[in-house]
Design a protein around this motif. Structure first.
Motif, PDB file in Angstrom:
ATOM      1  N   UNK A 130       0.843  -1.190   0.000  1.00  0.00           N
ATOM      2  CA  UNK A 130       0.000   0.000   0.000  1.00  0.00           C
ATOM      3  C   UNK A 130       0.876   1.236   0.000  1.00  0.00           C
ATOM      4  N   UNK A 131       0.380   2.252  -0.566  1.00  0.00           N
ATOM      5  CA  UNK A 131       1.103   3.505  -0.692  1.00  0.00           C
ATOM      6  C   UNK A 131       0.584   4.473   0.342  1.00  0.00           C
ATOM      7  N   UNK A 132       1.298   4.599   1.569  1.00  0.00           N
ATOM      8  CA  UNK A 132       0.896   5.528   2.626  1.00  0.00           C
ATOM      9  C   UNK A 132       1.998   6.562   2.756  1.00  0.00           C
ATOM     10  N   UNK A 133       1.561   7.810   2.775  1.00  0.00           N
ATOM     11  CA  UNK A 133       2.550   8.874   2.858  1.00  0.00           C
ATOM     12  C   UNK A 133       2.961   9.057   4.307  1.00  0.00           C
ATOM     13  N   UNK A 134       4.122   9.581   4.494  1.00  0.00           N
ATOM     14  CA  UNK A 134       4.670   9.777   5.836  1.00  0.00           C
ATOM     15  C   UNK A 134       3.895  10.830   6.609  1.00  0.00           C
ATOM     16  N   UNK A 135       3.478  11.915   6.040  1.00  0.00           N
ATOM     17  CA  UNK A 135       2.705  12.927   6.784  1.00  0.00           C
ATOM     18  C   UNK A 135       1.390  12.354   7.294  1.00  0.00           C
ATOM     19  N   UNK A 136       0.776  11.535   6.466  1.00  0.00           N
ATOM     20  CA  UNK A 136      -0.500  10.949   6.935  1.00  0.00           C
ATOM     21  C   UNK A 136      -0.278  10.011   8.107  1.00  0.00           C
ATOM     22  N   UNK A 137       0.791   9.272   8.025  1.00  0.00           N
ATOM     23  CA  UNK A 137       1.064   8.352   9.138  1.00  0.00           C
ATOM     24  C   UNK A 137       1.371   9.114  10.429  1.00  0.00           C
ATOM     25  N   UNK A 138       2.123  10.183  10.315  1.00  0.00           N
ATOM     26  CA  UNK A 138       2.421  10.979  11.497  1.00  0.00           C
ATOM     27  C   UNK A 138       1.172  11.614  12.080  1.00  0.00           C
ATOM     28  N   UNK A 139       0.293  12.030  11.237  1.00  0.00           N
ATOM     29  CA  UNK A 139      -0.951  12.668  11.701  1.00  0.00           C
ATOM     30  C   UNK A 139      -1.800  11.652  12.461  1.00  0.00           C
ATOM     31  N   UNK A 140      -1.836  10.478  11.861  1.00  0.00           N
ATOM     32  CA  UNK A 140      -2.627   9.423  12.519  1.00  0.00           C
ATOM     33  C   UNK A 140      -2.027   9.069  13.890  1.00  0.00           C
ATOM     34  N   UNK A 141      -0.715   9.043  13.933  1.00  0.00           N
ATOM     35  CA  UNK A 141      -0.045   8.715  15.201  1.00  0.00           C
ATOM     36  C   UNK A 141      -0.287   9.799  16.231  1.00  0.00           C
ATOM     37  N   UNK A 142      -0.310  11.073  15.792  1.00  0.00           N
ATOM     38  CA  UNK A 142      -0.562  12.154  16.745  1.00  0.00           C
ATOM     39  C   UNK A 142      -1.962  12.046  17.356  1.00  0.00           C
ATOM     40  N   UNK A 143      -2.897  11.747  16.453  1.00  0.00           N
ATOM     41  CA  UNK A 143      -4.275  11.635  16.954  1.00  0.00           C
ATOM     42  C   UNK A 143      -4.391  10.483  17.963  1.00  0.00           C
ATOM     43  N   UNK A 144      -3.805   9.402  17.591  1.00  0.00           N
ATOM     44  CA  UNK A 144      -3.865   8.262  18.526  1.00  0.00           C
ATOM     45  C   UNK A 144      -3.177   8.582  19.848  1.00  0.00           C
ATOM     46  N   UNK A 145      -2.050   9.314  19.722  1.00  0.00           N
ATOM     47  CA  UNK A 145      -1.324   9.668  20.929  1.00  0.00           C
ATOM     48  C   UNK A 145      -2.134  10.595  21.810  1.00  0.00           C
ATOM     49  N   UNK A 146      -2.802  11.577  21.157  1.00  0.00           N
ATOM     50  CA  UNK A 146      -3.635  12.521  21.921  1.00  0.00           C
ATOM     51  C   UNK A 146      -4.768  11.790  22.618  1.00  0.00           C
ATOM     52  N   UNK A 147      -5.368  10.817  21.885  1.00  0.00           N
ATOM     53  CA  UNK A 147      -6.469  10.053  22.512  1.00  0.00           C
ATOM     54  C   UNK A 147      -5.959   9.225  23.671  1.00  0.00           C
ATOM     55  N   UNK A 148      -4.780   8.651  23.508  1.00  0.00           N
ATOM     56  CA  UNK A 148      -4.222   7.827  24.590  1.00  0.00           C
ATOM     57  C   UNK A 148      -3.861   8.666  25.815  1.00  0.00           C
ATOM     58  N   UNK A 149      -3.346   9.874  25.557  1.00  0.00           N
ATOM     59  CA  UNK A 149      -2.993  10.754  26.673  1.00  0.00           C
ATOM     60  C   UNK A 149      -4.226  11.222  27.424  1.00  0.00           C
ATOM     61  N   UNK A 150      -5.281  11.514  26.656  1.00  0.00           N
ATOM     62  CA  UNK A 150      -6.528  11.920  27.308  1.00  0.00           C
ATOM     63  C   UNK A 150      -7.090  10.793  28.176  1.00  0.00           C
ATOM     64  N   UNK A 151      -7.008   9.597  27.596  1.00  0.00           N
ATOM     65  CA  UNK A 151      -7.522   8.448  28.370  1.00  0.00           C
ATOM     66  C   UNK A 151      -6.675   8.214  29.605  1.00  0.00           C
ATOM     67  N   UNK A 152      -5.360   8.403  29.495  1.00  0.00           N
ATOM     68  CA  UNK A 152      -4.477   8.215  30.645  1.00  0.00           C
ATOM     69  C   UNK A 152      -4.749   9.248  31.728  1.00  0.00           C
ATOM     70  N   UNK A 153      -4.983  10.496  31.276  1.00  0.00           N
ATOM     71  CA  UNK A 153      -5.279  11.552  32.244  1.00  0.00           C
ATOM     72  C   UNK A 153      -6.590  11.275  32.958  1.00  0.00           C
ATOM     73  N   UNK A 154      -7.549  10.740  32.175  1.00  0.00           N
ATOM     74  CA  UNK A 154      -8.851  10.424  32.791  1.00  0.00           C
ATOM     75  C   UNK A 154      -8.699   9.321  33.833  1.00  0.00           C
ATOM     76  N   UNK A 155      -7.906   8.313  33.458  1.00  0.00           N
ATOM     77  CA  UNK A 155      -7.688   7.205  34.430  1.00  0.00           C
ATOM     78  C   UNK A 155      -6.985   7.711  35.679  1.00  0.00           C
ATOM     79  N   UNK A 156      -6.009   8.591  35.504  1.00  0.00           N
ATOM     80  CA  UNK A 156      -5.306   9.146  36.651  1.00  0.00           C
ATOM     81  C   UNK A 156      -6.253   9.955  37.548  1.00  0.00           C
TER      82      UNK A 156
END
Length: 451
Positions: free
Chosen positions: A23-49
């Motif tokens: 598959x042809x995935x561009x690097x900017x798209x992958x980074x964007x997706x990772x940021x979103x996932x990271x933001x969601x994970x951080x929010x969930x971690x803060x909520x758990x804390x």
């Protein structure tokens, strides 16, 4: 923050791995997706804390309450366990005490039973009867406490009987005299003592083992006692044992009679030893030991040529040395060797004279204990012959036979010990006389040599 970055990198790597091959995935798209996932994970971690922070005080409080409750229950368990052990220990101690008390009760019941049987069977003449039936005396109880209670009834009855006895009591009965005659009369008892009066016989009463009737020992004044008057009576609180011991002991004449045949040779040896010892003591007591001045005076008389005076001086002392010196004075004109030979001949006669009769005393000292032992062996043989015929059921005649057999040994030692001491004394005295005679004779011989 580092954990969040590490989580983002992990998610991005996982997304790359999960993408289809080719598959042809561009690097900017992958980074964007990772940021979103990271933001969601951080929010969930803060909520758990936040939730953990909110719930932490309540959980800590609940934990402390549970911990306190657990400590209290542990304390109660320890108290309950300690109480159970204490109760078990107390029960074991009580069980031991009960066993000891039960043994004591059984032991006391046995002693009281023996007491009951004794006072029931060993009642003396004139004593009041025991106010307890025979069934009570012989009854056995399974329960020690019950047995002890029944025996205490016997003790009460015996104390009541003792009170009556201390006040004195009179009863009818029969007694035997010292000659064996059976006489009917009255017994008067007071404590452990009893008296009898019947017919022409009156006196103190003693009980002998194996005899069915008490024995009356004649005594003046007992008749006045039964008539209600005053009387002075001898009291034998031993129940006649003191009188029996006096009869058994006897004196020297009784010992000689009981010793039998072998006592007489021992007494003969004693007489021989005594007579010879007295003769020797008297003879030795008459000797007066001369001194060196006596020899000097004899030598002075010989130097002046007065032989008669020298002979007179030599015969003057009351001592065996006088005869020896008189003989030496007679031979003083000969050589010193002749005088010395004569001296030793005279010393032998002196020794024989002063030591005469001493061997006889030594023989008596050695023979007396042997005769005593011979008499003991002979008496023991007779005693065992009696055992063979009559058995050993009654030790009284056997003990009497053995004591009589030992009397000969007693006499043998009584004779041997003084005889041995006397022989030693006389032997020492005779040796001293011989030594004195030899010393004075050698003084005379040495003076003859020095001329």
């Amino acid at each position: 923050m580092r954990r969040a970055m590490k989580l983002g990198k992990t998610l991005m790597f996982a997304a790359l791995l999960a993408s289809p091959v080719g598959a042809q995935v561009s690097v900017p798209q992958a980074l964007e997706t990772a940021r979103k996932d990271l933001s969601a994970a951080l929010e969930k971690l803060e909520s758990v804390r936040s939730e953990i922070t909110k719930e932490k005080p309540a959980m800590s409080k609940e934990f402390e309450e549970v911990e306190q409750e657990l400590g209290e229950k542990r304390r109660l368990v320890r108290i309950a366990r300690t109480a159970v052990e204490d109760r078990e220990q107390a029960m074991r101690q009580l069980e031991r005490e009960r066993a000891v008390r039960s043994q004591d009760a059984g032991y006391l019941a046995g002693l009281l039973k023996d007491h009951a049987l004794k006072i029931g069977t060993l009642a003396g003449p004139g004593e009041p009867a025991l106010a307890v039936d025979e069934e009570t005396l012989a009854r056995e109880a399974d329960d020690p406490s019950q047995a002890l209670g029944e025996r205490l009834e016997v003790v009460d009855a015996s104390l009541e009987r003792l009170e009556k006895l201390m006040g004195g009591s009179i009863a009818e009965g029969e007694a035997s005299t010292e000659d064996g005659e059976v006489v009917k009369g009255q017994f008067a008892a007071a404590g452990p003592l009893a008296w009898f009066e019947g017919g022409n016989v009156s006196g103190a009463v003693v009980g002998e083992r194996g005899e069915s009737l008490p024995k009356v020992l004649g005594e003046a004044g007992v008749g006045d006692l039964f008539k209600g008057g005053e009387a002075e009576l001898g009291l034998d609180v031993t129940g006649g044992k003191a009188r029996a011991l006096d009869e058994v002991g006897g004196g020297p004449i009784d010992l000689v009679k009981k010793g039998g045949l072998w006592v007489w040779p021992i007494l003969l040896l004693a007489v021989i030893s005594l007579v010879l010892g007295i003769l020797k003591v008297i003879r030795f007591a008459g000797y007066r030991e001369p001194g060196d001045a006596w020899v000097t005076a004899i030598l002075a008389a010989l130097r002046t040529g007065d032989r008669d005076k020298a002979a007179e001086l030599a015969a003057k002392p009351a001592h065996p040395a006088a005869g020896v010196m008189r003989k030496l004075v007679e031979l003083s004109g000969n050589t010193a060797d002749v005088v010395e030979e004569t001296l030793y001949e005279q010393l032998m006669s002196v020794q024989d004279k002063v030591s005469s009769l001493l061997p006889v005393i030594a023989v008596t000292a050695a023979t007396a204990p042997l005769l005593g032992l011979l008499g003991t062996v002979s008496g023991m043989i007779r005693t065992f012959n009696l055992i063979t015929v009559f058995g050993s059921g009654d030790p009284k005649p056997l003990a009497g036979g053995i004591s009589e057999a030992l009397i000969t040994t007693l006499f043998g030692l009584i004779v041997a010990i003084p005889a041995l001491i006397l022989h030693a004394f006389l032997s020492r005295r005779s040796q001293g006389i011989v030594q004195t005679t030899e010393r004075l004779g050698l003084s005379f011989v040495n003076a003859q040599r020095s001329k």
